[in-house]
Design an enzyme around this catalytic site. Structure first.
Site, PDB file in Angstrom:
ATOM      1  CB  SER A 197      50.892  35.134  40.050  1.00 34.51           C
ATOM      2  OG  SER A 197      52.159  34.341  39.792  1.00 34.51           O
ATOM      3  CE1 TYR A 210      53.549  39.913  38.410  1.00 36.39           C
ATOM      4  CE2 TYR A 210      54.136  37.875  39.438  1.00 36.39           C
ATOM      5  CZ  TYR A 210      53.208  38.461  38.673  1.00 36.39           C
ATOM      6  OH  TYR A 210      52.533  37.942  37.866  1.00 36.39           O
TER       7      TYR A 210
END
Length: 341
Positions: A197, A210
């Site tokens: 990501s 995350y």
């Protein structure tokens, strides 16, 4: 070799790397074929994993699908079978017309195999990997896509959710790679894809677990890439995929500054996957979409931290996850109220 001479050789190679990188932008590269190759996608039951599976199916890959949700994984497998049937029907029509067929494969090669696997548990990964080797064959392309998000501020996040995020988004890459890399090294043939990501390159507030998991995945990928280069295993390719916010619903509610949003909207999942597949099949080491993310990463690397904070605040990226977290919390509270918990 004299160190001065070696230095100039290295500088020439660095400059050549810049030239080749620029050439990728100007000259379209031909995609390699994955027809008949065993390609394994984790997290294939929904979201980007499903779309990756469908794109590889259109290229006639022999697909292995892993997901913790067996039902949704089978739904993806059914979609893949429909694509295979369309391909076979097109082959049959060309055969009847007497036209030449490209990348022709026998009927038995167009197969999809779905397995229920919890990638956060290494025992599940290793047992399922053994089944894949016995029932399907050696994996050529390993696409580590499975991912989760807890959606809590750090001090409000239960420890077990933090552990789950780290296990699925980061630790699972170790287990799947250890399961399938040895055969790739033996054959000097294979490809490992890490779907990380943009939050694995630069962070934001409110999703500490995350970000940490994605930074870990990026670090793992880069270190393994260096190890393969050191071992001169140039036949085993690596591709790192770092997209900006993708409109899959995973981060529903995430918002940057409203004046900036039209210039940096969430990515369409189809677009994101097609760009990533092209990068994978042209052996691109890394792809970050949109390209603006390369500039953000570069600025984050060279600017003082306080300058980065100012830039984040101007873009509204410093608290962009807060609306998402608030929606997540409200949804959980509503579910608890309905269930009488």
């Amino acid at each position: 070799m004299n160190i001065v001479v070696e230095f100039f050789v290295v500088m020439f190679r660095v400059l050549w790397a810049f030239v080749m990188a620029a050439a990728r932008w100007l000259v379209p590269l031909r995609e390699k074929s994955v027809a008949g190759q065993v390609c394994l996608v984790t997290g294939a039951g929904s979201g980007l994993g499903r779309l990756f599976a469908l794109e590889l199916a259109r290229r006639r890959a022999l697909l292995v699908l892993w997901d913790i949700n067996g039902q949704s994984n089978e739904e993806t497998a059914d979609m893949v079978r429909l694509i295979y049937r369309d391909l076979e029907a097109a082959d049959a029509r060309r055969d009847n017309d007497g036209a030449e067929k490209e990348d022709e494969l026998p009927h038995c090669s167009l197969q999809v195999h779905a397995y229920t696997c919890d990638v956060s548990k290494r025992e599940s990964v290793y047992l399922t990997a053994d089944r894949v080797r016995r029932e399907v064959g050696d994996v050529y392309l390993l696409l580590n896509n499975a991912g989760v998000v807890s959606g809590h501020h750090l001090l409000e996040c239960p420890d077990e959710l933090i552990e789950r995020t780290m296990m699925v988004n980061c630790h699972a890459h170790f287990w799947t790679t250890k399961a399938f890399l040895p055969k790739m090294l033996e054959l000097n043939h294979g490809h490992i894809v890490t779907v990380a990501s943009s939050l694995g390159l630069f962070s934001t507030a409110g999703v500490e677990d995350y970000c940490a998991s994605k930074f870990g995945a990026v670090g793992f990928h880069e270190s393994l890439s260096h190890e393969l280069k050191a071992a001169e295993k140039d036949g085993v390719k690596m591709t790192l995929v770092c997209p900006y916010l993708v409109d899959t619903g995973m981060f529903r509610g995430c918002r940057i500054r409203k004046e900036i949003e039209p210039f940096l909207p969430p990515l369409k999942p189809d677009y994101c996957v097609k760009q990533a597949i092209r990068a994978i099949l042209t052996d691109q080491p890394m792809i970050s979409t949109p390209r603006l993310m390369y500039m953000v990463t570069c600025m984050k690397s060279i600017l003082p931290f306080e300058a980065v904070v100012c830039m984040y605040r101007f873009l509204g990226a410093d608290k962009c996850m807060y609306p998402f977290i608030a929606q997540r919390k409200q949804a959980m509270n509503n579910n608890e109220a309905k269930n009488g918990i």
